[in-house]
Design a protein around this motif. Structure first.
Motif, short mmCIF file in Angstrom:
data_model
loop_
_atom_site.label_atom_id
_atom_site.label_comp_id
_atom_site.label_asym_id
_atom_site.label_seq_id
_atom_site.Cartn_x
_atom_site.Cartn_y
_atom_site.Cartn_z
N THR A 213 0.85 -1.19 0.00
CA THR A 213 0.00 0.00 0.00
C THR A 213 0.88 1.24 0.00
OG1 THR A 213 -0.09 0.13 2.40
CG2 THR A 213 -1.82 -1.17 1.31
N LYS A 214 0.30 2.37 -0.34
CA LYS A 214 1.06 3.63 -0.36
C LYS A 214 1.63 3.95 1.01
CE LYS A 214 0.65 8.59 -0.86
NZ LYS A 214 -0.24 9.71 -0.88
N ASP A 215 0.80 3.84 2.05
CA ASP A 215 1.26 4.19 3.40
C ASP A 215 2.40 3.29 3.87
OD1 ASP A 215 -0.58 6.25 3.56
OD2 ASP A 215 -2.07 5.06 4.66
N LYS A 216 2.29 2.00 3.63
CA LYS A 216 3.36 1.08 4.04
C LYS A 216 4.62 1.29 3.20
CE LYS A 216 0.49 -2.48 6.10
NZ LYS A 216 0.06 -3.89 6.06
N GLY A 217 4.45 1.57 1.91
CA GLY A 217 5.59 1.84 1.05
C GLY A 217 6.30 3.12 1.45
N VAL B 174 6.03 8.16 -3.87
CA VAL B 174 5.27 6.92 -3.71
C VAL B 174 3.82 7.20 -4.10
CG1 VAL B 174 4.56 5.12 -2.09
CG2 VAL B 174 6.76 6.26 -1.79
N ILE B 175 3.33 6.45 -5.09
CA ILE B 175 1.96 6.66 -5.59
C ILE B 175 1.25 5.32 -5.68
CG2 ILE B 175 0.55 7.46 -7.54
CD1 ILE B 175 2.99 9.21 -8.32
N MET B 176 0.09 5.21 -5.03
CA MET B 176 -0.67 3.97 -5.13
C MET B 176 -1.55 4.03 -6.37
SD MET B 176 -2.78 1.79 -2.31
CE MET B 176 -4.20 2.81 -2.09
N VAL B 177 -1.32 3.11 -7.29
CA VAL B 177 -2.07 3.04 -8.54
C VAL B 177 -3.42 2.37 -8.29
CG1 VAL B 177 -2.03 2.19 -10.91
CG2 VAL B 177 0.09 2.96 -9.83
N ARG B 178 -3.38 1.29 -7.54
CA ARG B 178 -4.58 0.58 -7.09
C ARG B 178 -4.16 -0.21 -5.86
NH1 ARG B 178 -3.60 -1.76 -12.31
NH2 ARG B 178 -2.70 -3.82 -12.13
N PRO B 179 -5.10 -0.79 -5.13
CA PRO B 179 -4.72 -1.50 -3.91
C PRO B 179 -3.60 -2.52 -4.15
CG PRO B 179 -7.09 -1.31 -4.02
CD PRO B 179 -6.55 -0.81 -5.35
N TYR B 180 -2.58 -2.44 -3.33
CA TYR B 180 -1.42 -3.32 -3.39
C TYR B 180 -0.70 -3.27 -4.75
CZ TYR B 180 -2.79 -4.89 1.15
OH TYR B 180 -3.11 -4.92 2.49
N TYR B 181 -0.71 -2.10 -5.37
CA TYR B 181 0.00 -1.86 -6.63
C TYR B 181 0.49 -0.42 -6.56
CZ TYR B 181 1.01 -2.38 -11.64
OH TYR B 181 1.62 -2.48 -12.85
N THR B 182 1.69 -0.26 -5.99
CA THR B 182 2.22 1.07 -5.67
C THR B 182 3.50 1.35 -6.45
OG1 THR B 182 1.23 0.93 -3.47
CG2 THR B 182 3.02 2.51 -3.76
N ALA B 183 3.56 2.53 -7.04
CA ALA B 183 4.73 2.95 -7.81
C ALA B 183 5.69 3.73 -6.92
CB ALA B 183 4.29 3.85 -8.97
N ILE B 184 6.98 3.47 -7.11
CA ILE B 184 8.01 4.26 -6.45
C ILE B 184 8.92 4.82 -7.54
CG2 ILE B 184 10.00 4.24 -4.90
CD1 ILE B 184 8.59 2.09 -3.25
N ASP B 185 9.02 6.14 -7.57
CA ASP B 185 9.84 6.85 -8.55
C ASP B 185 10.89 7.68 -7.85
OD1 ASP B 185 9.00 6.37 -11.33
OD2 ASP B 185 7.06 7.16 -10.68
N PHE B 186 11.97 7.96 -8.56
CA PHE B 186 13.05 8.79 -8.03
C PHE B 186 13.46 9.85 -9.04
CE2 PHE B 186 13.67 4.68 -5.90
CZ PHE B 186 13.67 5.10 -4.58
N SER B 187 13.86 10.99 -8.51
CA SER B 187 14.50 12.03 -9.29
C SER B 187 15.78 12.38 -8.55
CB SER B 187 13.60 13.26 -9.41
OG SER B 187 14.28 14.29 -10.09
#
Length: 129
Positions: free
Chosen positions: A37-41, A83-96
């Protein structure tokens, strides 16, 4: 498969900034999705960065899913993790990552930081391929 242009290769090594995105020409700089999830990520990243001797957290916004930090060992670099949650238990992590130096080039150092971060995260979180 996307064709990689000379300009893209040159920019990777002779720029001072790298970022991930969904359709990046470099597969290792594409957005990584995790079964979390977004919060856990977000909390995982906060804990990861705070425990590390390499990174120093400057600011975080749980509402926006962003953490800004500085590399404090090696070359100076500024990182924004998103950290962006796309849907439940499908979370994106991006870096710049932006390397801070008197020259506008970093010879791929900013990309290397992203590779290292994803490699470390992949050891703890379930990557969705």
């Amino acid at each position: 498969m996307r064709k990689i242009g000379l300009r893209q290769k040159v920019n990777k090594y002779f720029g001072n900034q790298a970022e991930t995105r969904e359709n990046h020409w470099d597969p290792s700089l594409q957005t990584h999705y995790y079964k979390i999830t977004k919060d856990k990520g977000f909390q995982y990243l906060v804990d990861f960065f705070e425990k590390s001797s390499v990174y120093e957290v400057h600011a975080m916004s749980k509402e926006h899913g962003e953490i800004s930090l500085q590399v404090k060992k090696g070359r100076n670099a500024f990182i924004v993790a998103t950290v962006i949650m796309v849907r439940p238990y499908y979370t994106a992590i991006d870096f710049s990552v932006t390397t801070e130096s008197f020259l506008p080039i970093d010879f791929g150092y900013s990309s290397k930081i992203i590779y290292t971060l994803y490699n470390d995260i992949n050891k703890e979180l379930t990557l969705i391929t």
